[in-house]
Scaffold this motif. Structure first.
Motif, mmCIF file in Angstrom:
data_model
loop_
_atom_site.group_PDB
_atom_site.id
_atom_site.type_symbol
_atom_site.label_atom_id
_atom_site.label_comp_id
_atom_site.label_asym_id
_atom_site.label_seq_id
_atom_site.Cartn_x
_atom_site.Cartn_y
_atom_site.Cartn_z
ATOM 1 N N ASP A 1 0.785 -1.238 0.000
ATOM 2 C CA ASP A 1 0.000 0.000 0.000
ATOM 3 C C ASP A 1 0.814 1.284 0.000
ATOM 4 O O ASP A 1 0.249 2.361 -0.069
ATOM 5 C CB ASP A 1 -0.994 0.004 1.153
ATOM 6 C CG ASP A 1 -0.329 0.103 2.506
ATOM 7 O OD1 ASP A 1 0.881 -0.151 2.592
ATOM 8 O OD2 ASP A 1 -1.028 0.433 3.470
ATOM 9 N N HIS A 2 2.149 1.203 0.052
ATOM 10 C CA HIS A 2 2.940 2.440 0.083
ATOM 11 C C HIS A 2 2.795 3.240 -1.210
ATOM 12 O O HIS A 2 2.855 4.469 -1.184
ATOM 13 C CB HIS A 2 4.409 2.174 0.410
ATOM 14 C CG HIS A 2 5.092 1.226 -0.511
ATOM 15 N ND1 HIS A 2 5.614 1.606 -1.710
ATOM 16 C CD2 HIS A 2 5.310 -0.099 -0.391
ATOM 17 C CE1 HIS A 2 6.148 0.549 -2.301
ATOM 18 N NE2 HIS A 2 5.971 -0.497 -1.528
ATOM 19 N N ASP A 3 2.555 2.585 -2.353
ATOM 20 C CA ASP A 3 2.330 3.327 -3.599
ATOM 21 C C ASP A 3 1.009 4.080 -3.553
ATOM 22 O O ASP A 3 0.906 5.217 -3.996
ATOM 23 C CB ASP A 3 2.353 2.384 -4.804
ATOM 24 C CG ASP A 3 3.745 1.829 -5.077
ATOM 25 O OD1 ASP A 3 4.728 2.478 -4.662
ATOM 26 O OD2 ASP A 3 3.835 0.751 -5.688
ATOM 27 N N ARG B 1 -0.432 5.114 -0.869
ATOM 28 C CA ARG B 1 -0.274 6.214 0.098
ATOM 29 C C ARG B 1 0.381 7.421 -0.552
ATOM 30 O O ARG B 1 0.058 8.555 -0.234
ATOM 31 C CB ARG B 1 0.547 5.761 1.297
ATOM 32 C CG ARG B 1 -0.225 4.883 2.234
ATOM 33 C CD ARG B 1 0.551 4.627 3.486
ATOM 34 N NE ARG B 1 -0.051 3.540 4.230
ATOM 35 C CZ ARG B 1 0.539 2.937 5.238
ATOM 36 N NH1 ARG B 1 1.740 3.311 5.613
ATOM 37 N NH2 ARG B 1 -0.048 1.965 5.871
ATOM 38 N N LYS B 2 1.316 7.166 -1.459
ATOM 39 C CA LYS B 2 1.965 8.274 -2.168
ATOM 40 C C LYS B 2 0.944 9.055 -2.994
ATOM 41 O O LYS B 2 0.953 10.284 -3.008
ATOM 42 C CB LYS B 2 3.079 7.758 -3.071
ATOM 43 C CG LYS B 2 4.311 7.309 -2.334
ATOM 44 C CD LYS B 2 5.359 6.797 -3.304
ATOM 45 C CE LYS B 2 6.562 6.241 -2.575
ATOM 46 N NZ LYS B 2 7.539 5.669 -3.514
ATOM 47 N N GLU C 1 -1.251 11.040 -0.681
ATOM 48 C CA GLU C 1 -0.566 12.251 -0.212
ATOM 49 C C GLU C 1 -0.690 13.375 -1.241
ATOM 50 O O GLU C 1 -0.889 14.531 -0.878
ATOM 51 C CB GLU C 1 0.914 11.968 0.082
ATOM 52 C CG GLU C 1 1.149 11.292 1.410
ATOM 53 C CD GLU C 1 0.657 12.089 2.599
ATOM 54 O OE1 GLU C 1 0.896 13.313 2.660
ATOM 55 O OE2 GLU C 1 0.009 11.489 3.474
ATOM 56 N N LYS D 1 -5.379 8.544 7.165
ATOM 57 C CA LYS D 1 -4.169 9.130 7.738
ATOM 58 C C LYS D 1 -4.270 9.188 9.258
ATOM 59 O O LYS D 1 -3.304 8.896 9.967
ATOM 60 C CB LYS D 1 -3.963 10.531 7.155
ATOM 61 C CG LYS D 1 -2.617 11.111 7.435
ATOM 62 C CD LYS D 1 -2.418 12.399 6.671
ATOM 63 C CE LYS D 1 -1.029 12.937 6.891
ATOM 64 N NZ LYS D 1 -0.762 14.115 6.097
#
Length: 136
Positions: free
Chosen positions: A21-23, A25-26, A29, A83
């Motif tokens: 999921d970090h992609d 999250r980017k 953002e 978030k």
């Protein structure tokens, strides 16, 4: 311009794989920090001022822009909620590492918890005062 930005960001978000999921999250953002919603809502507001309600409703670009604006707002609200959830989990994980108070039975010195009424080793009643006296 605002319609293109909102649509593009939503497509990026929904087309990004959920795991890892970090992609995602980017992209979120970018959504949270960007001005796409402001630009779109300003354009919709200007169109509502310049045209009558009937003219506004007859124009597909305006009505689709308004629909995108609502979808983007929902995604933005979800991002804010997400978030906050991540921050709460982070705080919770940090508190795990904090020093924990350890209580001992006054009779045998065996470790006891706040929920223990009797010591598991010697069976004596655990006085409540040890928890309040050591807690400070």
């Amino acid at each position: 311009m605002g319609l293109y930005l909102c649509t593009s960001l939503m497509e990026d978000y929904y087309n990004t794989p959920e795991q890892p999921d970090h992609d995602r999250r980017k992209v979120m953002e970018k959504i949270l920090k960007g001005t796409a919603l402001l630009k779109l809502s300003t354009a919709i507001s200007a169109a509502r001022t310049a045209y009558t309600e009937v003219q506004f409703q007859e124009n597909d670009m305006f009505t689709s822009g308004e629909a995108v604006m609502h979808q983007f707002q929902e995604l933005l609200n979800y991002g804010k909620w997400q978030k906050e959830e991540i921050e709460q989990k982070r705080i919770g994980m940090l508190s795990i590492d904090k020093e924990k108070k350890i209580y001992h039975c006054p009779s045998c010195n065996y470790e006891v918890t706040r929920s223990d009424k009797y010591c598991k080793t010697c069976g004596s009643k655990v006085p409540r005062y040890i928890f309040t006296a050591l807690a400070t």
